[in-house]
Scaffold this active site. Structure first.
Site, PDB file in Angstrom:
ATOM      1  N   GLU A 197       0.753  -1.148   0.114  1.00  0.00           N
ATOM      2  CA  GLU A 197       0.026  -0.081  -0.020  1.00  0.00           C
ATOM      3  C   GLU A 197       0.822   1.245  -0.015  1.00  0.00           C
ATOM      4  OE1 GLU A 197      -2.951  -0.702   3.376  1.00  0.00           O
ATOM      5  OE2 GLU A 197      -3.798  -2.303   2.116  1.00  0.00           O
ATOM      6  N   GLU A 249      -5.988 -10.386  -2.153  1.00  0.00           N
ATOM      7  CA  GLU A 249      -6.531 -10.423  -0.909  1.00  0.00           C
ATOM      8  C   GLU A 249      -8.282 -10.216  -0.958  1.00  0.00           C
ATOM      9  OE1 GLU A 249      -5.292  -7.287   1.722  1.00  0.00           O
ATOM     10  OE2 GLU A 249      -3.068  -7.901   1.434  1.00  0.00           O
TER      11      GLU A 249
END
Ligand code: XIL
Length: 576
Positions: free
Chosen positions: A381, A493
């Site tokens: 991220e 994910e």
């Protein structure tokens, strides 16, 4: 008799002392609970230190006993709650002895306490659920002993913890015994009954796991630990089964993928506690999946709790389990702005020191699993949640600017040149300002010769009346430009949160959606993995942490580990 082995109803073997109970404690019932407790304390019982204490973080077994260090393991609250305290998260001996208990029993510990130190011993009837921002307590009792005080802490479920304190006077060596006698818990210190509290049913599960820890920077010695039944009808045995090995059936996701879609690993995030405490979880995992991602166990705050200390027990358990079951491991994660311990975020480090900390961390963690962890989310991220800019709120960015990304990738490559290195990001599935920025970042890294193998697209999605998730067509349209750079790609994910509505129609829509994404990954060979963020709604990051019954609904197995329509849809997509 003591030491004989019978087959347990779970997986593995039991060492049972039921026979011994009959011989040794036949008269205890008649003598009443007090006598039972103190006689239990005096007995030999099953020696629990002969089992594995080498996989308890902070523990160092030797002939003299087990030295227990305080690691200060904690869960840091989310960044937007900076004033919240760190949540204690003491380690549990997941690979050590697990007791199976029925009826009255006693566990007795001998400890050696250096001056000023405290010894903490926890017996878990049900271990906690641990995420990396919160911890939902299970059922447990912690005995905290110092020279002049015994503290008994009871956890009987979320929000219901209580503690009691008692004065004691112990020397350097002390003996503490916890007995369950009927519906009471009795604590003896050096043979004297100190505490007697009502048992809220802490060990009704019939199983007891152990944890031990010290205060940060202190240690103590556990020089003895034993368990025994207290009445003729009671039974205490030890389940020391190794991590199970399970054969996948031919119609499992992993077997179908191996046959029909060999470029694609079928992955899921996993947590270590259910892996060792819930046999159904371990079984479904090993049957269905060919790849695991440690959900939290390899994050910085878990593996690196002190500047000079690492804690690898949970990560090791996951990697060992994966190897036993021929699953690949995808490591998560090395350089991220979250899940960072306070010693790092609140320490007074120069930019150069932060570089060294990151380099040392990556060399140690990647080096430990060299050749065993096939790929890593080196960078997690890196971008602002919904914009094109790099996140600036991490120590890595603050110390190095954008260069931290190349720095971390190079460090990981040095530590394991064969591991495949990824950047993992969310909200980049379709073409938007954020995915454009991710594309430019990847292209510039490759142009500079930085070792980058692929991109993970998280695909955390929601499906409600007001919100339609990103479509497979939009994802296909966006992902191709990354593939054209020569990169591998993975769905890293995926979950599909249905929030309040998990009606049959919604579950079918969820299934269709899962299927559309798997078909995309199936049909494009650059996809290396289709991975979900957990597999059962029982242990899901979508769970409401404050509500023990507020399970999630975004995954493909229900809370009872039964397949949902989404599972069948994935199976169909892999069967073709
Ligand atoms: C989540 C975990 O699943 C939770 O247990 C934790 O409380 C918060 O983090 N993107 C990521 C993962 O890269 O590390 C996050 O995992 C989910 C979002």
């Amino acid at each position: 008799m003591g030491g004989s082995r019978t087959l347990s109803g779970r997986f593995g073997w039991l060492t049972t002392l039921a026979g011994m109970a009959l011989c040794a404690w036949g008269a205890a019932d008649a003598a009443g609970p007090d006598a039972a407790a103190s006689r239990g304390a005096a007995s030999g019982g099953i020696d629990l230190l002969q089992y594995d204490w080498s996989h308890l973080d902070g523990a160092t077994p030797s002939v003299a006993g087990v030295r227990i260090d305080g690691l200060g393991w904690g869960i840091v609250p989310p960044a937007d709650e900076p004033d919240e305290p760190v949540i204690d998260n003491p380690p549990i001996n997941l690979r050590g002895p697990a007791l199976q208990v029925t009826g009255d029993f006693a566990v007795s510990a001998r400890v050696r306490l250096p001056a000023g130190a405290s010894a903490y011993l926890t017996l878990y009837g049900r271990p906690p659920l641990i995420q990396d921002e919160w911890r939902q307590e299970g059922e447990a009792v912690t005995l905290a002993l110092s020279k002049d005080r015994l503290r008994v802490e009871l956890q009987d479920g979320i929000g219901r913890s209580r503690h009691h304190e008692y004065p004691v006077a112990v020397g350097e060596k002390a003996r503490v015994t916890l007995s369950r006698v009927g519906r009471q818990l009795v604590v003896d210190v050096d043979g004297r009954t100190v505490a007697r509290v009502d048992d809220p049913g802490l060990f009704d599960s019939g199983r007891v796991l152990f944890g031990a820890h010290g205060d940060v920077g202190e240690d103590f010695w556990l020089t003895g630990l034993s368990a025994q039944p207290l009445t003729a009808s009671a039974d205490v045995s030890v389940d020391d089964s190794p991590l199970p090995r399970v054969s996948p059936p031919a119609d499992s996701l992993r077997a179908l993928a191996a046959r029909n879609v060999p470029h694609l690993a079928i992955g899921t995030a996993v947590a270590a506690i259910p892996l060792v405490s819930d046999p159904n979880y371990a079984r479904v995992l090993a049957r269905q999946y060919s790849m695991v991602t440690p959900e939290n166990a390899m994050k910085f705050q878990f593996v690196h709790p002190r500047p000079d200390r690492y804690a690898f027990a949970e990560a090791d358990a996951i990697v060992d389990f994966a190897e036993r079951n021929h699953m690949a491991v995808h490591g998560h994660t090395l350089a991220w702005g979250e899940a960072l311990p306070r010693w790092l975020t609140r320490g007074d480090y120069s930019d150069g020191q932060i570089r060294e900390i990151l380099a040392g961390h990556i060399a140690t963690v990647v080096g430990r699993y060299k050749g065993r962890v096939a790929s890593w989310d080196v960078i997690n991220e890196p971008l602002e949640p919904f914009g094109p800019d790099l996140r600036r709120d991490s120590p890595w960015y603050r110390a190095m600017g954008a260069d931290y990304i190349a720095f971390a990738l190079r460090a990981a490559h040095r530590a394991d040149p064969d591991a495949k290195l990824y950047i993992n990001e969310f909200a980049c599935e379709s073409r938007n300002a954020k995915s454009d920025a991710l594309y430019r970042l990847a292209r510039s890294l490759l142009a500079r010769g930085v070792p980058l193998d692929g991109i993970g697209f998280q695909l955390h999605e929601d499906m409600t009346d007001d919100y339609d998730p990103v479509t497979a067509a939009a994802f296909r349209d966006n992902v191709q430009r990354f593939i054209d750079l020569g990169l591998a790609v993975r769905i890293s994910e995926m979950d599909v949160n249905l929030h309040d509505d998990d009606s049959p129609e919604r579950l079918r829509a969820q299934a269709d959606y899962y299927r559309s994404m798997l078909e995309l990954a199936r049909d494009i060979p650059a996809f290396t993995a289709f991975s979900t963020w957990g597999f059962t709604d029982r242990y899901s990051s979508l769970q409401e942490w404050w509500d023990a019954d507020g399970l999630g609904n975004g995954l493909i197995f229900d809370p009872e580990l039964q397949p949902k329509p989404a599972y069948r849809a994935l199976q169909a997509a892999l069967a073709r």
